[in-house]
Scaffold this motif. Structure first.
Motif, short mmCIF file in Angstrom:
data_model
loop_
_atom_site.label_atom_id
_atom_site.label_comp_id
_atom_site.label_asym_id
_atom_site.label_seq_id
_atom_site.Cartn_x
_atom_site.Cartn_y
_atom_site.Cartn_z
N GLU A 43 0.83 -1.21 0.00
CA GLU A 43 0.00 0.00 0.00
C GLU A 43 0.86 1.26 0.00
OE1 GLU A 43 -3.77 1.84 2.57
OE2 GLU A 43 -2.64 0.11 3.32
N GLU A 76 -1.51 -3.86 -5.95
CA GLU A 76 -2.87 -3.56 -5.52
C GLU A 76 -3.50 -4.78 -4.86
OE1 GLU A 76 -6.64 -1.20 -7.37
OE2 GLU A 76 -5.82 -2.81 -8.64
N SER A 110 -1.96 -5.52 -1.40
CA SER A 110 -2.31 -4.57 -0.35
C SER A 110 -3.55 -4.99 0.41
CB SER A 110 -2.51 -3.17 -0.95
OG SER A 110 -3.63 -3.14 -1.81
#
Length: 287
Positions: free
Chosen positions: A197, A236, A239
């Motif tokens: 993240e 992505e 995360s």
């Protein structure tokens, strides 16, 4: 003599036979407990080694090393390090202090597995890794991005990047410290999800195509233990992935990822179809 002994990555049984023999006979046994942690408690180590262990925190190692080195010119002292002894510069500094001691103190190093080599369990070739970087916890007003340029240098050569994640052990509470009291915060260990993240967040600021949300990466946890976990996907995707208890690390894949590496890593993918699609688009044949 100061014996700097690597303990490996998982538990009390990862120590070498040579290391265990030294521990059982040493005058004192220290455990460095701030650059990394084992997956078992101090009491488990003491029961297995049959010896009491002195925890050496950052303050002791960096500011009170004379206590550790006391009588080491005539007696055997064991200094235990999670992973491999020289994976952290702290231990190089301790060995240098032994050389500079009057009289000089002999040192002996017993290596062991570290994350730097264990990460090969992902299927990514160790020969294809570039500079290792560290990721610290971001705060509202402190988001250092020095890691970004080193990752960028690796990617220019198509190399993978191993990202070591922040560990907060025995950190003083700043508010209490300002009042003259020493109160330690609970231990905190960064997760692979937090790292992914923060990398994406940094990309949104820098916008140089280094660690965008579609970059392929591999998150690892507790390597070398029975409960090790490896998950691959985009930053992505990672995360949002929970890899469980510490310790975690993350690898950002280089664009020269070989077909054999891809074939191995894809088995860990959150979404194999998406992983394959991105690899063929952005990575295949780039070497």
């Amino acid at each position: 003599m100061l014996h700097i002994i690597g303990l490996g990555l998982a538990d009390e049984k990862d120590i070498s036979v040579k290391g265990l023999e030294i521990v059982k006979k040493a005058e004192r046994v220290y455990l460095e407990a701030y650059t990394a942690v084992l997956l078992v408690d101090q009491s488990v180590l003491e029961a297995y080694y049959g010896r009491p262990i002195i925890i050496a925190d950052r303050e002791m190692v960096e500011s009170s090393s004379d206590d550790i080195l006391a009588d080491a010119d005539t007696k055997d002292i064991a200094f235990l390090v999670v992973g491999d002894p020289f994976s952290a510069t702290t231990h190089t500094d301790l060995a240098l202090r032994c050389r500079q001691h009057d009289p000089p103190i002999k040192t002996r190093t017993l290596p062991n597995a570290s994350i730097l080599t264990a990460v090969g369990a992902t299927g990514l070739s160790l020969y294809a890794f570039g500079q290792t970087v560290s990721m610290v916890f971001f705060t509202d007003n402190w988001k250092p991005d020095s890691f970004y340029d080193r990752v960028k240098d690796n990617l220019k050569l198509g190399l993978h990047t191993l990202v070591l994640l922040d560990i907060k052990v025995k950190e003083p509470n700043l508010q209490a410290l300002a009042r003259g009291r020493i109160v330690y915060e609970p231990p905190r260990f960064m997760t692979a999800a937090q790292c992914a993240e923060q990398m994406v967040e940094t990309e949104e600021t820098r916008q140089e195509g280094v660690c965008g949300k579609d970059k392929l990466a591999v998150g690892v946890a507790r390597l070398g233990s029975d409960g090790e976990k490896i998950v691959a996907g985009t930053l992505e995707e990672l995360s949002s992935v929970d890899l469980g208890t510490p310790l975690h690390s993350l690898v950002l894949c280089g664009t020269n990822m070989h077909e054999m590496e891809w074939e191995y890593v894809r088995e860990f993918a959150v979404d194999q179809n998406k992983f394959d699609e991105i690899w063929k688009r952005d990575y295949a044949g780039k070497s």
